[in-house]
Design a protein around this motif. Structure first.
Motif, PDB file in Angstrom:
ATOM      1  N   ARG A   1     -85.795 -65.300  29.178  1.00 51.95           N
ATOM      2  CA  ARG A   1     -85.111 -64.592  28.092  1.00 51.95           C
ATOM      3  C   ARG A   1     -83.622 -64.909  28.066  1.00 51.95           C
ATOM      4  O   ARG A   1     -83.005 -64.959  27.005  1.00 51.95           O
ATOM      5  N   PHE A   2     -83.039 -65.141  29.243  1.00 53.71           N
ATOM      6  CA  PHE A   2     -81.603 -65.399  29.342  1.00 53.71           C
ATOM      7  C   PHE A   2     -81.372 -66.716  30.093  1.00 53.71           C
ATOM      8  O   PHE A   2     -81.197 -66.713  31.326  1.00 53.71           O
ATOM      9  N   PRO A   3     -81.364 -67.845  29.403  1.00 54.17           N
ATOM     10  CA  PRO A   3     -81.201 -69.156  30.050  1.00 54.17           C
ATOM     11  C   PRO A   3     -79.842 -69.314  30.728  1.00 54.17           C
ATOM     12  O   PRO A   3     -79.640 -70.269  31.478  1.00 54.17           O
ATOM     13  N   GLN A   4     -78.925 -68.390  30.481  1.00 55.87           N
ATOM     14  CA  GLN A   4     -77.624 -68.456  31.163  1.00 55.87           C
ATOM     15  C   GLN A   4     -77.795 -68.416  32.684  1.00 55.87           C
ATOM     16  O   GLN A   4     -76.979 -68.975  33.419  1.00 55.87           O
ATOM     17  N   LEU A   5     -78.859 -67.751  33.177  1.00 55.05           N
ATOM     18  CA  LEU A   5     -79.098 -67.699  34.613  1.00 55.05           C
ATOM     19  C   LEU A   5     -79.351 -69.087  35.174  1.00 55.05           C
ATOM     20  O   LEU A   5     -78.841 -69.449  36.240  1.00 55.05           O
ATOM     21  N   CYS A   6     -80.148 -69.892  34.448  1.00 53.27           N
ATOM     22  CA  CYS A   6     -80.412 -71.271  34.878  1.00 53.27           C
ATOM     23  C   CYS A   6     -79.164 -72.130  34.776  1.00 53.27           C
ATOM     24  O   CYS A   6     -78.873 -72.942  35.663  1.00 53.27           O
ATOM     25  N   GLU A   7     -78.412 -71.941  33.699  1.00 51.11           N
ATOM     26  CA  GLU A   7     -77.213 -72.757  33.498  1.00 51.11           C
ATOM     27  C   GLU A   7     -76.176 -72.484  34.579  1.00 51.11           C
ATOM     28  O   GLU A   7     -75.566 -73.416  35.128  1.00 51.11           O
ATOM     29  N   ALA A   8     -75.987 -71.209  34.912  1.00 57.85           N
ATOM     30  CA  ALA A   8     -75.017 -70.868  35.955  1.00 57.85           C
ATOM     31  C   ALA A   8     -75.468 -71.402  37.312  1.00 57.85           C
ATOM     32  O   ALA A   8     -74.651 -71.881  38.107  1.00 57.85           O
ATOM     33  N   GLU A   9     -76.752 -71.334  37.580  1.00 61.98           N
ATOM     34  CA  GLU A   9     -77.274 -71.860  38.837  1.00 61.98           C
ATOM     35  C   GLU A   9     -77.033 -73.360  38.933  1.00 61.98           C
ATOM     36  O   GLU A   9     -76.628 -73.887  39.980  1.00 61.98           O
ATOM     37  N   THR A  10     -77.250 -74.076  37.829  1.00 62.60           N
ATOM     38  CA  THR A  10     -77.036 -75.518  37.820  1.00 62.60           C
ATOM     39  C   THR A  10     -75.573 -75.853  38.074  1.00 62.60           C
ATOM     40  O   THR A  10     -75.241 -76.798  38.799  1.00 62.60           O
TER      41      THR A  10
ATOM     42  N   LEU B   1     -89.088 -73.542  35.691  1.00 62.97           N
ATOM     43  CA  LEU B   1     -90.228 -72.627  35.596  1.00 62.97           C
ATOM     44  C   LEU B   1     -90.083 -71.720  34.387  1.00 62.97           C
ATOM     45  O   LEU B   1     -91.072 -71.362  33.739  1.00 62.97           O
ATOM     46  N   ALA B   2     -88.857 -71.356  34.063  1.00 60.71           N
ATOM     47  CA  ALA B   2     -88.611 -70.463  32.932  1.00 60.71           C
ATOM     48  C   ALA B   2     -89.051 -71.077  31.612  1.00 60.71           C
ATOM     49  O   ALA B   2     -89.367 -70.366  30.664  1.00 60.71           O
ATOM     50  N   HIS B   3     -89.090 -72.419  31.538  1.00 60.70           N
ATOM     51  CA  HIS B   3     -89.525 -73.102  30.324  1.00 60.70           C
ATOM     52  C   HIS B   3     -90.978 -73.536  30.404  1.00 60.70           C
ATOM     53  O   HIS B   3     -91.433 -74.359  29.610  1.00 60.70           O
ATOM     54  N   GLY B   4     -91.705 -73.038  31.393  1.00 64.85           N
ATOM     55  CA  GLY B   4     -93.127 -73.334  31.482  1.00 64.85           C
ATOM     56  C   GLY B   4     -93.480 -74.544  32.312  1.00 64.85           C
ATOM     57  O   GLY B   4     -94.653 -74.922  32.380  1.00 64.85           O
ATOM     58  N   ASP B   5     -92.495 -75.173  32.960  1.00 68.95           N
ATOM     59  CA  ASP B   5     -92.791 -76.305  33.826  1.00 68.95           C
ATOM     60  C   ASP B   5     -93.351 -75.809  35.156  1.00 68.95           C
ATOM     61  O   ASP B   5     -93.182 -74.646  35.534  1.00 68.95           O
TER      62      ASP B   5
ATOM     63  N   PRO C   1     -66.638 -73.735  38.323  1.00 67.72           N
ATOM     64  CA  PRO C   1     -67.667 -74.757  38.238  1.00 67.72           C
ATOM     65  C   PRO C   1     -67.414 -75.701  37.083  1.00 67.72           C
ATOM     66  O   PRO C   1     -66.758 -75.359  36.102  1.00 67.72           O
ATOM     67  N   SER C   2     -67.967 -76.918  37.207  1.00 68.63           N
ATOM     68  CA  SER C   2     -67.838 -77.898  36.139  1.00 68.63           C
ATOM     69  C   SER C   2     -68.646 -77.466  34.937  1.00 68.63           C
ATOM     70  O   SER C   2     -69.779 -77.025  35.058  1.00 68.63           O
ATOM     71  N   ARG C   3     -68.081 -77.610  33.752  1.00 70.25           N
ATOM     72  CA  ARG C   3     -68.802 -77.260  32.540  1.00 70.25           C
ATOM     73  C   ARG C   3     -69.777 -78.350  32.127  1.00 70.25           C
ATOM     74  O   ARG C   3     -70.485 -78.212  31.161  1.00 70.25           O
ATOM     75  N   THR C   4     -69.802 -79.478  32.881  1.00 70.97           N
ATOM     76  CA  THR C   4     -70.679 -80.574  32.511  1.00 70.97           C
ATOM     77  C   THR C   4     -71.975 -80.566  33.285  1.00 70.97           C
ATOM     78  O   THR C   4     -72.757 -81.508  33.207  1.00 70.97           O
ATOM     79  N   ALA C   5     -72.234 -79.517  34.065  1.00 68.73           N
ATOM     80  CA  ALA C   5     -73.496 -79.473  34.807  1.00 68.73           C
ATOM     81  C   ALA C   5     -74.652 -79.549  33.834  1.00 68.73           C
ATOM     82  O   ALA C   5     -74.633 -78.946  32.783  1.00 68.73           O
ATOM     83  N   GLY C   6     -75.704 -80.288  34.260  1.00 67.24           N
ATOM     84  CA  GLY C   6     -76.812 -80.547  33.334  1.00 67.24           C
ATOM     85  C   GLY C   6     -77.562 -79.300  32.939  1.00 67.24           C
ATOM     86  O   GLY C   6     -77.815 -78.427  33.749  1.00 67.24           O
ATOM     87  N   ARG C   7     -77.936 -79.219  31.705  1.00 67.09           N
ATOM     88  CA  ARG C   7     -78.723 -78.111  31.188  1.00 67.09           C
ATOM     89  C   ARG C   7     -80.137 -78.595  30.927  1.00 67.09           C
ATOM     90  O   ARG C   7     -80.350 -79.716  30.544  1.00 67.09           O
ATOM     91  N   ASN C   8     -81.092 -77.717  31.148  1.00 68.80           N
ATOM     92  CA  ASN C   8     -82.473 -78.073  30.882  1.00 68.80           C
ATOM     93  C   ASN C   8     -82.615 -78.529  29.435  1.00 68.80           C
ATOM     94  O   ASN C   8     -82.301 -77.786  28.521  1.00 68.80           O
ATOM     95  N   PRO C   9     -83.107 -79.770  29.212  1.00 72.61           N
ATOM     96  CA  PRO C   9     -83.178 -80.266  27.853  1.00 72.61           C
ATOM     97  C   PRO C   9     -84.288 -79.665  27.024  1.00 72.61           C
ATOM     98  O   PRO C   9     -84.374 -79.900  25.834  1.00 72.61           O
ATOM     99  N   ALA C  10     -85.191 -78.883  27.678  1.00 75.05           N
ATOM    100  CA  ALA C  10     -86.321 -78.342  26.923  1.00 75.05           C
ATOM    101  C   ALA C  10     -85.865 -77.352  25.873  1.00 75.05           C
ATOM    102  O   ALA C  10     -84.870 -76.676  26.038  1.00 75.05           O
TER     103      ALA C  10
END
Length: 288
Positions: free
Chosen positions: A225-234, A251-255, A279-288
């Protein structure tokens, strides 16, 4: 990156309060994992209880190692493939595992692709307590309190980053001073201690980097519901590892597993000095 127990009035829950997950996406009864037998000798469990215990071991092995073939499970658990398949059939019937086509990297050989077995959402939930609904509600409250829209998203992102950085502070001592080639493995060990069942391995088909794999995520449903958690972790992974990283799957996107690509750094590169730095703002985000 464990469950919300009590939120103080007017305040935000502590870091540990977001860790357990277990929201069931579809309303209904949650699949139940069989309980492993504990007694031995005269009080040894009956054959049926032993079967339940073995099925739990099969499910736990998939949780720890990610989607697996029957042959891989048989090797890890020292069982015959026929026995493993019987347990997998039962677990599939109970909604705990599901069969998938194995993902192939590079050119595919002849024949049908191997079948792997992965935990369903309900199967993952069966390993945890159901506290994630409260976590999601807390994040929704933050979003609404900030006015919704872009402001609400920014407020949730600020919370996610603060939370991720607090957790990273605990990993900093483990990471500091390590050569680049050892950092991903050290981070995987730290994540595993926090319930992420993480591993680090060479990326398939390339010598240019490693894959940091998290086979379990205690906040997967909140992150859905809140992809910000994944983005901050990355972003925090990028800071801890001292290099730009790219999130390939979650996993949050069904992988079947959270996968982060970590490019190899030249020997002698300085390790990160402060995990809590911006943190760097260029950390990769899940492309899904």
């Amino acid at each position: 990156m464990h469950g919300i127990s009590q939120a103080k009035a007017g305040g935000l829950p502590e870091d540990r309060e977001l860790r357990n997950n277990g929201v069931v996406k579809n309303v209904g009864e949650r699949p139940q994992l069989p309980v492993a037998p504990a007694a031995t000798g005269a009080n040894a469990p009956a054959a049926g209880e032993e079967q339940h215990g073995t099925r739990r071991r099969v499910a736990r092995s998939i949780l720890d190692h990610g989607p697996s073939t029957a042959a891989e499970l048989a090797g890890r658990l020292e069982l015959t493939q026929a026995a493993v398949r019987r347990h997998l059939d039962t677990l599939a019937g109970e909604g705990i595992v599901e069969a998938r086509e194995k993902r192939v990297y590079g050119s595919r050989g002849r024949g049908r692709p191997a079948k792997v077995f992965a935990l369903t959402d309900g199967g993952r939930d069966a390993f945890d307590q159901s506290y994630d609904e409260l976590a999601v509600e807390a994040l929704r409250w933050i979003e609404r309190a900030a006015g919704g829209g872009e402001g609400g998203e920014a407020a949730v992102m600020a919370f996610a980053r603060a939370r991720a950085e607090r957790i990273a502070e605990r990993y900093a001592a483990t990471m500091e001073g390590l050569p680049p080639e050892e950092r991903a493995a050290a981070l995987a060990e730290a994540l595993s201690r926090d319930g992420y069942a993480a591993t680090a391995r060479d990326a398939p088909g390339t010598a240019a980097g490693e894959q940091l794999c998290q086979h379990h995520c205690p906040v997967a449903h909140a992150a859905e519901r809140f992809p910000q958690l994944c983005e901050a972790e990355t972003e925090v992974f990028s800071t801890l590892l001292g290099t730009h990283v790219q999130r390939l799957a979650t996993l949050a996107h069904g992988d079947g597993v959270c996968t982060t690509f970590v490019p190899r750094k030249p020997h002698g590169t300085e390790p990160p000095r402060a995990a809590g730095s911006a943190p760097s703002r260029t950390a990769g985000r899940n492309p899904a």
